[in-house]
Design an enzyme around this catalytic site. Structure first.
Site, PDB file in Angstrom:
ATOM      1  N   CYS A 145       0.800  -1.220   0.000  1.00 14.19           N
ATOM      2  CA  CYS A 145       0.000   0.000   0.000  1.00 14.19           C
ATOM      3  C   CYS A 145       0.835   1.274   0.000  1.00 14.19           C
ATOM      4  O   CYS A 145       0.272   2.374  -0.014  1.00 14.19           O
ATOM      5  CB  CYS A 145      -0.957  -0.014   1.202  1.00 14.19           C
ATOM      6  SG  CYS A 145      -2.072  -1.426   1.180  1.00 14.19           S
ATOM      7  N   HIS A 164      -2.328   8.085   6.409  1.00 13.44           N
ATOM      8  CA  HIS A 164      -2.612   6.813   5.749  1.00 13.44           C
ATOM      9  C   HIS A 164      -4.038   6.397   6.100  1.00 13.44           C
ATOM     10  O   HIS A 164      -4.769   5.915   5.243  1.00 13.44           O
ATOM     11  CB  HIS A 164      -1.595   5.768   6.196  1.00 13.44           C
ATOM     12  CG  HIS A 164      -1.640   4.497   5.423  1.00 13.44           C
ATOM     13  ND1 HIS A 164      -1.514   4.447   4.054  1.00 13.44           N
ATOM     14  CD2 HIS A 164      -1.802   3.205   5.830  1.00 13.44           C
ATOM     15  CE1 HIS A 164      -1.584   3.188   3.645  1.00 13.44           C
ATOM     16  NE2 HIS A 164      -1.769   2.414   4.701  1.00 13.44           N
ATOM     17  N   GLU A 194      -0.951   5.145  14.050  1.00 16.28           N
ATOM     18  CA  GLU A 194      -0.691   6.388  13.324  1.00 16.28           C
ATOM     19  C   GLU A 194      -1.121   7.597  14.140  1.00 16.28           C
ATOM     20  O   GLU A 194      -0.406   8.612  14.188  1.00 16.28           O
ATOM     21  CB  GLU A 194      -1.390   6.382  11.974  1.00 16.28           C
ATOM     22  CG  GLU A 194      -1.026   7.585  11.114  1.00 16.28           C
ATOM     23  CD  GLU A 194      -1.570   7.525   9.709  1.00 16.28           C
ATOM     24  OE1 GLU A 194      -1.062   8.262   8.844  1.00 16.28           O
ATOM     25  OE2 GLU A 194      -2.515   6.741   9.462  1.00 16.28           O
ATOM     26  N   LYS A 205      -9.263   8.148   2.588  1.00 12.30           N
ATOM     27  CA  LYS A 205      -9.875   6.822   2.429  1.00 12.30           C
ATOM     28  C   LYS A 205     -11.309   6.781   2.953  1.00 12.30           C
ATOM     29  O   LYS A 205     -12.057   5.860   2.612  1.00 12.30           O
ATOM     30  CB  LYS A 205      -9.011   5.766   3.110  1.00 12.30           C
ATOM     31  CG  LYS A 205      -7.656   5.554   2.434  1.00 12.30           C
ATOM     32  CD  LYS A 205      -6.830   4.503   3.152  1.00 12.30           C
ATOM     33  CE  LYS A 205      -5.470   4.318   2.480  1.00 12.30           C
ATOM     34  NZ  LYS A 205      -4.570   5.465   2.664  1.00 12.30           N
ATOM     35  N   HIS A 244      -9.819   2.209   0.194  1.00 15.35           N
ATOM     36  CA  HIS A 244      -8.372   1.970   0.171  1.00 15.35           C
ATOM     37  C   HIS A 244      -7.973   1.484  -1.214  1.00 15.35           C
ATOM     38  O   HIS A 244      -8.252   0.340  -1.594  1.00 15.35           O
ATOM     39  CB  HIS A 244      -8.006   0.942   1.226  1.00 15.35           C
ATOM     40  CG  HIS A 244      -6.540   0.886   1.530  1.00 15.35           C
ATOM     41  ND1 HIS A 244      -5.586   1.456   0.714  1.00 15.35           N
ATOM     42  CD2 HIS A 244      -5.854   0.310   2.559  1.00 15.35           C
ATOM     43  CE1 HIS A 244      -4.387   1.247   1.229  1.00 15.35           C
ATOM     44  NE2 HIS A 244      -4.528   0.556   2.346  1.00 15.35           N
ATOM     45  N   PHE A 252       1.934  -3.493   3.884  1.00 14.44           N
ATOM     46  CA  PHE A 252       2.285  -4.823   4.360  1.00 14.44           C
ATOM     47  C   PHE A 252       3.748  -5.112   4.036  1.00 14.44           C
ATOM     48  O   PHE A 252       4.256  -4.715   2.986  1.00 14.44           O
ATOM     49  CB  PHE A 252       1.412  -5.880   3.685  1.00 14.44           C
ATOM     50  CG  PHE A 252       0.009  -5.982   4.231  1.00 14.44           C
ATOM     51  CD1 PHE A 252      -0.398  -5.245   5.321  1.00 14.44           C
ATOM     52  CD2 PHE A 252      -0.907  -6.835   3.640  1.00 14.44           C
ATOM     53  CE1 PHE A 252      -1.687  -5.350   5.821  1.00 14.44           C
ATOM     54  CE2 PHE A 252      -2.199  -6.952   4.124  1.00 14.44           C
ATOM     55  CZ  PHE A 252      -2.590  -6.210   5.217  1.00 14.44           C
TER      56      PHE A 252
END
Length: 407
Positions: free
Chosen positions: A162, A302, A313, A331, A336, A395
């Site tokens: 991502c 994010h 975060e 998002k 996403h 990831f």
């Protein structure tokens, strides 16, 4: 030797919020979610997503070569064309040998791979498409964009899950500063809303399961968030050395002042509780940009709407930026977009700087009580943004932070 300033001179977006930069920006600023029931996912435990609308119209816009491209490639090409037009550049006249293309994708053409596997199992080898493989492999977005734009410089694909789109922008910046190219077309593209891909994320516990309220499912930093919503799209930026852009009469929309890249080296899918890798990336980006933590006016988070990401975060932002810069998380509107997210969100950060406007986080009335951060909610906020950061995490423990400043 002083490092050259890098200008962002063009933007291109194809997202669930709209075809192009203007449509996407307007809907993101309105805070209107795009998630809806998805007929392609009927019967699955999660049967909703954020799709790019009116895709047949977009396929026609790709042109005659559309038949050979995977969906993520088509999205990348359309976004790249818009970005190049926006930058005032013409591929028929530019120096293609000095033009680079860097396009990231986390999953490539997974929907085509599933389709070809089904053909193989049902009908045998003779029914597998001879162009199946080039429709799948993640580098083909960069390859087809370079073909269409007559860009003969380096053509690269980044794959950091991502964070792929943000990684592509960081790589392009390094190429420009090293003198390896004069123009870089960089970003990310993803079209991974497939039945298998969606089910895999569901089985991980990563997706929201609000089937009765798809539009309200993506809710970054909310106390009752329960996962992200699958989405697709593409974001592409044109980067040049600022002096070169000005010499051809093009002022920067914003400056890419710094980039930070780190790895958590912790877990394949979970962030470390102390966010040490993300912190290191943020500090590296600011150091690269010559900025201090206190200089940051705005954070494009994010903000995936997952329990683990949002808590780490938010803790990072509160700990390192106690002066409470504004925080947004696109998002909530867009879902996403995986490997495209970092590039789309970098483009939106440029627009916040340019328009002095920070979009709200959709589906959020107030951040969870334990989050001491200044989330923009309910409506867009007028704000002069001189310096901002855009966070991207993936990831594998990939962390990319881009620092952007007003020109």
């Amino acid at each position: 030797m002083k490092r050259p300033s890098i200008a962002i001179t063009g933007l291109g977006l194809i997202t669930p919020a709209g075809h192009g930069v203007d449509e996407t920006w307007q809907r993101v600023c309105a805070g209107t979610p795009t998630a809806a029931s998805d007929p392609g996912l009927t019967g699955l435990p999660v049967d909703f997503s954020c799709r790019v609308q009116d895709f047949p119209e977009l396929e026609r816009a790709v042109g005659r070569a559309s038949w050979r491209m995977g969906r993520f490639v088509k999205l990348a090409l359309l976004a790249a064309r818009e970005a190049v037009r926006d930058a005032g550049l013409d591929p028929s006249t530019w120096d293609g040998a000095r033009t680079a293309v860097v396009i990231g994708s986390g999953m490539g053409g997974i929907e085509r791979w599933e389709e070809q596997c089904a053909r193989f199992e049902s009908h045998g080898p003779d029914k597998v498409s001879p162009i199946g493989m080039p429709q799948v492999i993640p580098n083909m977005a960069a390859g087809e964009v370079s073909i269409a734009l007559r860009a003969h410089g380096a053509s690269l694909a980044t794959a950091t899950a991502c964070a792929s789109g943000a990684s592509a922008i960081a790589v392009a910046r390094d190429m420009l500063t090293a003198g390896a190219c004069d123009v870089a077309v960089a970003g990310g593209s993803e079209a991974a809303i497939s039945r298998l891909g969606t089910t895999s994320f569901y089985r991980m516990g990563a997706l929201s399961t609000r089937r009765d309220d798809p539009a309200g499912a993506s809710r970054p930093f909310a106390a009752d968030r329960d996962g992200f919503v699958m989405a697709e799209g593409a974001g592409v930026l044109v980067l040049e050395r600022a002096d070169d852009a000005r010499a051809r009469g093009r002022g920067p929309r914003a400056l890419l002042a710094g980039c930070g890249n780190t790895s958590d080296a912790y877990h394949p899918t979970a962030p470390p509780p102390d966010a040490h890798g993300a912190e290191a990336a943020l500090r590296a980006a600011l150091r690269d940009a010559g900025l201090s933590l206190g200089d940051i006016d705005h954070v494009n988070a994010h903000g995936t709407s997952t329990p683990l990401n949002d808590v780490t975060e938010a803790g990072l932002i509160a700990r390192l930026l106690p002066h409470r810069p504004s925080v947004t998380a696109p998002k909530g509107v867009l879902g996403h977009t995986l490997g495209a997210a970092g590039a789309i969100e970098a483009a939106l950060t440029v627009l916040s700087i340019e328009h002095r406007r920070v979009p709200p986080i959709a589906n959020l009335d107030a951040p969870a009580p334990e989050f001491d951060i200044d989330c923009v909610t309910k409506e867009a906020r007028h704000q002069i943004v001189k310096a901002a950061v855009s966070h991207s995490f993936g990831f594998g423990g990939h962390n990319v932070v881009l620092a952007l400043t007003a020109p």
